[in-house]
Each structure stands twice: as structure tokens, then as C-alpha cells.
Enzyme design. Structure first.
Site, PDB file in Angstrom:
ATOM      1  N   ASP A 290       4.864   2.213  -6.191  1.00  0.00           N
ATOM      2  CA  ASP A 290       4.268   1.665  -5.448  1.00  0.00           C
ATOM      3  C   ASP A 290       4.639   0.134  -5.099  1.00  0.00           C
ATOM      4  OD1 ASP A 290       2.241   1.149  -3.189  1.00  0.00           O
ATOM      5  OD2 ASP A 290       0.586   1.858  -4.315  1.00  0.00           O
TER       6      ASP A 290
HETATM    7  C1  NOJ Z   1       0.487   0.126  -1.305  1.00  0.00           C
HETATM    8  C2  NOJ Z   1      -0.625   1.203  -1.274  1.00  0.00           C
HETATM    9  O1  NOJ Z   1      -1.189   1.477  -2.519  1.00  0.00           O
HETATM   10  C3  NOJ Z   1       0.021   2.536  -0.770  1.00  0.00           C
HETATM   11  O2  NOJ Z   1      -0.997   3.407  -0.537  1.00  0.00           O
HETATM   12  C4  NOJ Z   1       1.011   2.440   0.247  1.00  0.00           C
HETATM   13  O3  NOJ Z   1       1.476   3.466   0.669  1.00  0.00           O
HETATM   14  C5  NOJ Z   1       2.102   1.649   0.062  1.00  0.00           C
HETATM   15  N1  NOJ Z   1       1.522   0.312  -0.325  1.00  0.00           N
HETATM   16  C6  NOJ Z   1       2.930   1.247   1.183  1.00  0.00           C
HETATM   17  O4  NOJ Z   1       2.340   0.668   2.052  1.00  0.00           O
END
Ligand code: NOJ
Length: 730
Positions: A290
Site C-alpha cells: 500500500d
Molecule cells: C491507500 C489505500 O489504503 C488503498 O486502499 C488504495 O488502494 C491505495 N492507497 C491507492 O490509492
């Protein structure tokens, strides 16, 4: 093709390509950057936001394998579909000029439709999709989303969220399918099947991403990205099944938990990422970190002594791709680690193999332009109709005293409250922008609740309220107007948010909303409480005084119209709660609680229980029967039950089958949902429903952490009836 059943052809192509790649090209494939790295400054205003020199540097010199997001980081912003096609085409063209012509995989958070494409069909958010108890609608949502994502020239969707929503404070509760494992597994799997079809290389299909593996949704203190304390049994019982189901449904990618479980950050959890995900579940795809979470092992978690060590730890733990996202630090550090042998080539090759496999499986190598035309694939009538139906089935009628609803079209109505006249409050985060709050960018042709009521009424509809969520509402004026109308629609709830920005200190409603409600109740006019928002904010005092309560959660772009359909009786409500709605801030007990949680003075007494939801007609289930009193170990038990529409209107009812293991070596929930069916019945009509409960349904994680079925008595519960059967000793 399911991602888990890769074929020889794909494997041969991956290996042939891998054999030609330099170390730099391999490390590049493992790198994902944010769009802003390749955009002009102020990319948000430019018609062509790409900086060609930066893009060429990224793809030709750094060999990056993936890009995510939109031109206006950090809040992102929706883009016209033609612009998306041009932007992604520019990326494809540079990739085609690279030595090995490896396509870039473009990832986007299309979590309730193509969220970042202007005017896309935006469905109810996951919590509301769960409230429909209708997997066909989740399937359709997946199909529409994939189609619109592909028509936008995009490749890969960071959805579904397979986290289980058992912590109502958590600001991403609404991105989950609620508190129940069976419901989440059913809805999430249906979504994946709709999104990926038989083969996600097809032009109108696209790969999904299961997130956030695993335990992210259960922070002890309720704040986003804080520790969860989940023991292995609870992990296997509640948090893994969604991911297992997603892997089985063929999802080729997994995004990793940004926080930590039991002291181990998701991004270094070798046990979760390898032993469980791959050895046990058979996952063959690739994992992606993430946002910035590898560097956070150093900057935040203090697990690594340097950024370099952080990269080594994460890659060695099983992270295949890094969502870096703003620079080439990961690329530089991993290159160095590979050159010194600290990260062995075998590990790099393994990660790159998995990433290339997903690219081949997605059909990226075969196409050098957007797969789909816009015409016929974007905002089709059929897609809008499916969305409207989903919104109608998502809305929950929780209370309806003296049948105050449906309202007569000629009724004179005062509408007041901060959520009555906004689209953002019905859509939530990841809508048009990351936080979803840019109301001025919302489509002009989608009605808010107020506008939808105005469109349908033949009576008088008056509004007292602001233009923004935080605008002060003139309470005196609301009270004066309330006196002059038959009924008050009081629209309360939350403003939109996601992730850490949505953290809360308390589930109580904002005090100003309570103040408005109290003043309205003083004058004694009938009040219909409508709520929108992602979490169950505490409404007990208001709900007790209101004649009717309608829980909207986040019904999406058609939410206003669907709610008006329900309030005026053009639609018979059929939504059911996918969570237990708490009575008070600390009264957080799930429906599938342990006996000890409802023992002596402990009680399960939410304001509304899981599965609750009224209709304008009535249903009765009866004649619950099992095909046997006793089964052998390993056998199924068949359940039949009748459901009858005992009221005067056609309606839809969800029949839920719960199971209880009467005595077991590990404490078992008082009941657990194992099957459900939603049926539509005309007045007086009756249908017999059949279900089959499998050994998997009867199983649990035993003392030694293995899934087992124990002999003994089980109870099957449907409506107010219970039937018993025995599993015989082997
Ligand atoms: C952070 C988030 O936790 C996740 O759900 C998301 O897909 C990513 N950023 C990309 O934006």
C-alpha cells in the site's frame, strides 16, 4: 482464465521475457509510481498533464512497471473519459518504444464504479451493496465497473475490499461488506466474477485486487492505520475467509495491510504473505504494497534501521511491487541490494514472474490502445438501471410506526438537516476526489434527496438547510416551517471521508445535529429520520422519537432518487443491515458474538440487529425442515423453509439461515449466517426455499488451529424457528 489457473502459454511467455531482461528492467517492473511523477506541475489544469520527458525517463530509463492515480495528487480528481484515454495512450506508446515493450499496468481505485472518470456510473459503496443481500447486483456492479474502467483506458482496479467490518469507528468500515463473513464472501466473490468474467483479458473485463491483506479493518482503537491484535484463530475464522474466497474467485493481485497485526507490520509479515497466502490458499498472483508502506517500515514503524533495510525486509517478506509512490528510491535501493546479493536474484525473478504473469493474463501485451470504445460501454442505460436498482435495494427501513411511510405524494413536507441536499454524503470517499467532498464537481443531473423529493411530489416541499455540510442551519426557521407542514424529513449523518482523515473520537452525532433534532421534536410533528454516512453514528435518542427511520448509508449516485422512490412508496424497501447498529458508542457487540457476551448482565441489544430491515408488506417464514436428524461426518444437511408474503404489496424478502454448534472445544458464536436467498413475492404468494449446509459451514478453527467439524448437536435457525441435527461420531 482465473488468475490461479495460469496456463502453459502464459508461463512460457513470462519465462521467455524474463530471460531477456536486465536487472534494471526487472527492478523497474517491481516499481509503481504515482501519476504526479510523470505529470507537469499543476497537472490538474492542463489538458495534457503528461510531461513527456518525465514519462520517458520513468519508462525508458527506470523501466517502471506500474502507475497509479490521477493527475492531481494528493486529493486526486476525476478526469473526462477522453482525457484518460489520451493519457493512458501516451503511456502505452512510450512503453511500446522500450527495449522489451513491456506494457505498464495502470491501477486505479474504482471502488464503486470508475470513480475517477467524469460521469461514470457510481454504485452504492460496499456497505450498502452488502445491505442489498443481492449478489446479482454485486456481479453487475463488478461488470459495469470493469467496462467503464476499460473504456477509460485503465487496466487494473484496487477493489474489492475483503476486510471484515467489525470495528464501527474505523473510517473505512463502509468500504467493507460489513461484519459477517458469509455475506462478505458472497458479495465480494460475486463482484470479482462480474469484474473479471471468465477471462479478465477480455476487452470489457479487468483484474481486481484483494485488499488489505490482512487484519487492516480491525484496529483496536478504531483509528485508521493503527495496530490490530488478532490471534491466529480469529484471523482464520473472521479475517482470512474473504481473501480465501477472493483467491478462489480468481483475483490476481493482493494489496497489503498498511498497519500491523500483533506487532508485525503487514509489509514484513512473511508468514501471512507466504505460508498462508501462497502455500495454504494457493495464490499465484502478485502482491502490491500500500501507499508508501515500505518506506514507513523505517520512517514510522522503526522496524528497519534505514530506508535500504526497509526495502530489503519488505521484498524478502514477499512484497512483489512497491507503491513507492513519489520517487525512484525503491528502484535505486533495490537495484543496489540486488547487485550486492543482499536480495537474491531468485527473489527478484520470482516477483517479476508474478507481475509479468498478471500482465499477460490481463491481455496487456496484445493490445496497444484502449480495449474498448467509449460508445456503448460508458454510462449505458442498462448500467444506470442496475445502479438505481442497487440503490433501491440498499436502503434500509429500520422503523415505520403507524405505517407513516410511504408518504402520500400530496403531503406537505419540511426537509431539513445537513445531508438532505448533497450528493457527496450519499457517495462517500473515492468519489470524484479521494475524500469525495468536492460537491461542486458532482454531476448536475443526479438529484440529491431534496431534489428527488421535489421531482416526485404533488404537494409542498420546503427546505431549511445550508448548501454545504458544515453550514449552520437556522433552527428557529426550521421549527417555524415544521409547524406549517404535515411531516418533517430530518436528514442527518456524516460528511464524506476516507482513510486517516476520517478518524473519529466518538460515534456520537455532531451536537448541532442533535440540537436541530430536539428542537423539531418539541413541536410534535411526525418526523422521518433519514441518515447517510459510512459508519453507524449514534442516533438512539432521535430514532426513538421519530415515527420512521431510514438508514441510507452510502447508496451512491442514484441514492437520492432511490430514497424518494422508497419514501413515496414507488419502491418497496428490502435492504437489511449488514452490521449491528449500536445503541451507544461503547455498545459494540456483533450479532455472531460469543455466549459470554450475552451472559448474566451482558447483552446483545443493538439499536437494530444485523439483518434487520422492514418492508411495506409483511413476510412469514414457516415449516423449517431438515432432510435428516443425523448426518455422518462429511455429509451435507439440506434445509427447506417456506416464506410467504402475508401483506398487501409485492415485496422482496431475504431469508437467512443461521447455524449454531451447540457444544464445541472452542467457544462458538451463538449463531452464524451460513446461507441466504432474496426472493420477490406477490401478496399471498408463498415459496419453498432450499439450502444445503456443507461440512465447511459446520466447521471452525479448532484448538490446534486446524479447521475441523466436531460431532454433536447443531441448531439451524430461520426466522423464529429452530431445527436440530446431529453430526455422528466417525
Ligand atoms: C491507500 C489505500 O489504503 C488503498 O486502499 C488504495 O488502494 C491505495 N492507497 C491507492 O490509492
Amino acid at each position: 482464465m482465473s488468475a490461479q489457473e495460469t496456463n502453459d502459454n502464459v508461463e512460457a511467455q513470462v519465462q521467455a521475457l524474463l530471460a531477456q531482461m536486465s536487472l534494471e528492467e526487472k527492478v523497474g517492473q517491481m516499481t509503481q509510481i504515482d501519476f504526479s511523477v510523470v505529470s507537469v506541475v499543476n497537472g490538474e489544469v492542463a489538458d495534457n498533464p503528461i510531461d513527456q520527458a518525465k514519462l520517458e525517463d520513468a519508462i525508458l530509463n527506470r523501466h517502471i512497471g506500474s502507475i497509479l492515480n490521477t493527475p492531481t495528487t494528493p486529493n486526486n480528481q476525476t478526469q473526462p473519459i477522453e482525457k484518460w484515454r489520451r493519457m493512458t495512450q501516451a503511456i502505452r506508446e512510450v512503453a511500446a518504444k522500450s527495449r522489451l515493450k513491456i506494457p505498464v499496468l495502470y491501477g486505479i481505485d474504482a471502488i464503486h464504479g470508475a470513480t475517477y472518470t467524469e460521469n461514470a456510473v457510481l454504485f452504492p459503496q460496499a456497505i450498502s451493496m452488502a445491505a442489498t443481500f443481492n449478489p446479482d447486483l454485486a456481479f453487475k456492479e463488478g461488470a459495469v465497473t470493469a467496462r467503464e474502467v476499460k473504456a477509460s483506458g485503465l487496466d487494473w482496479n484496487f477493489m474489492p475490499v475483503m476486510d471484515i467490518g467489525r470495528q464501527p469507528l474505523w473510517p473505512r468500515l463502509w468500504e467493507t461488506y460489513g461484519e459477517d463473513v458469509h455475506l462478505a464472501v458472497t458479495m465480494g466473490s460475486a463482484y470479482i466474477h462480474g469484474h473479471q468474467g471468465e477471462d479478465f483479458a477480455d476487452a470489457d473485463k479487468a483484474p481486481t485486487c484483494l485488499k488489505h491483506y490482512v487484519g487492516y479493518s480491525y484496529p483496536l482503537n478504531g483509528k485508521d492505520r493503527t495496530p490490530a491484535w488478532i490471534g491466529e484463530r480469529a484471523l482464520r475464522e473472521y479475517f482470512l475467509p474473504g481473501f480465501e474466497a477472493g483467491v478462489k474467485a480468481g483475483s490476481p493481485t493482493v494489496m497489503i495491510n498498511s498497519a500491523e497485526v500483533d506487532g508485525i507490520p503487514g509489509h514484513v509479515n512473511h508468514h501471512y504473505l507466504n505460508t498462508i497466502l501462497r502455500d495454504e490458499m494457493g495464490f499465484k498472483g502478485s502482491t502490491v504494497s500500500d501507499w508508501a508502506d515500505i518506506s514507513r517500515l523505517y520512517t514510522r514503524d522503526k522496524l528497519a534501521a534505514s530506508p535500504r533495510e526497509a526495502v530489503k525486509m519488505a521484498v524478502m517478506a514477499g512484497v512483489d511491487m512497491s507503491m513507492v509512490p513519489f520517487d525512484y528510491s525503491f528502484y535505486d535501493l533495490l537495484l543496489d541490494l540486488a547487485k550486492t546479493g543482499e536480495v537474491p536474484m531468485t527473489r527478484i525473478d520470482e516477483a517479476v514472474t508474478r507481475i509479468l504473469r498478471v500482465k499477460y493474463q490481463s491481455g496487456l501485451f496484445d493490445r496497444r490502445e484502449p480495449d474498448l470504445a467509449v460508445a456503448g460501454n460508458f454510462v449505458t442505460e442498462e448500467a444506470v438501471a442496475a445502479n438505481r436498482q442497487a440503490a433501491r435495494e440498499a436502503i434500509i427501513l429500520a422503523k415505520n410506526d403507524q405505517h407513516i411511510l410511504p408518504l402520500k405524494k400530496q403531503a406537505s413536507i419540511l426537509v431539513t438537516g445537513p445531508t438532505a441536499n448533497l450528493l457527496s454524503v450519499m457517495n462517500g470517499g473515492w468519489t470524484i476526489t479521494w475524500q469525495g467532498a468536492a460537491e461542486h464537481l458532482y454531476p448536475k443531473d443526479k438529484p440529491t434527496l431534496l431534489q428527488a423529493l421535489q421531482q416526485k411530489t404533488s404537494g409542498k416541499v420546503t427546505y431549511v438547510g445550508g448548501k454545504n455540510f458544515s453550514d449552520e442551519i437556522n433552527i428557529e426557521q426550521a421549527v417555524t416551517q415544521a409547524r406549517q407542514h404535515d411531516v418533517v424529513i430530518l436528514a442527518l449523518g456524516e460528511k464524506t471521508y476516507t482513510e486517516t482523515e476520517g478518524n473519529l473520537e466518538s460515534l456520537h452525532l455532531d451536537p448541532v445535529q442533535l440540537q436541530l433534532a430536539r428542537a423539531i421534536f418539541e413541536i410534535g410533528k411526525p418526523v422521518i429520520l433519514v441518515t447517510f454516512g459510512g459508519r453507524p453514528r449514534i442516533i438512539t435518542e432521535i430514532a426513538n422519537k421519530a415515527q420512521a427511520v431510514v438508514l441510507g448509508f452510502l447508496p451512491g449516485m442514484e441514492g437520492g432518487a432511490a430514497l424518494a422512490d422508497i419514501l413515496f412508496g414507488d419502491t418497496n424497501p428490502s435492504g437489511k443491515l449488514p452490521i449491528s447498529y449500536p445503541r451507544d458508542t461503547n455498545d459494540i457487540v456483533m450479532y455472531d458474538h460469543k455466549p459470554i457476551e450475552a451472559f448474566e448482565s451482558n447483552q446483545y441489544r443493538p439499536l437494530y440487529p444485523f439483518g434487520h430491515g422492514l418492508s411495506y408488506t409483511t413476510f412469514q417464514t414457516s415449516d423449517l425442515r431438515l432432510n435428516k436428524d443425523s448426518i455422518a461426518m462429511g455429509e451435507n444437511i439440506d434445509v427447506t423453509v417456506k416464506v410467504k408474503n402475508t401483506g398487501a404489496l409485492t415485496g422482496k424478502e431475504t431469508v437467512m439461515v443461521y447455524l449454531h454448534d451447540v457444544a464445541a472445544s472452542v467457544s462458538r458464536p451463538v449463531k452464524q449466517l451460513k446461507a441466504f436467498k432474496k426472493v420477490e413475492l406477490k401478496p399471498g404468494a408463498e415459496q419453498t426455499l432450499q439450502f444445503s449446509l456443507t461440512p465447511q459451514d459446520m466447521s471452525f478453527i479448532g484448538v490446534d488451529m486446524k479447521r475441523i467439524v466436531e460431532p454433536g448437536e447443531f441448531e439451524v435457525m430461520v426466522g423464529s424457528e429452530t431445527a436440530r441435527f446431529q453430526v455422528a461420531k466417525p
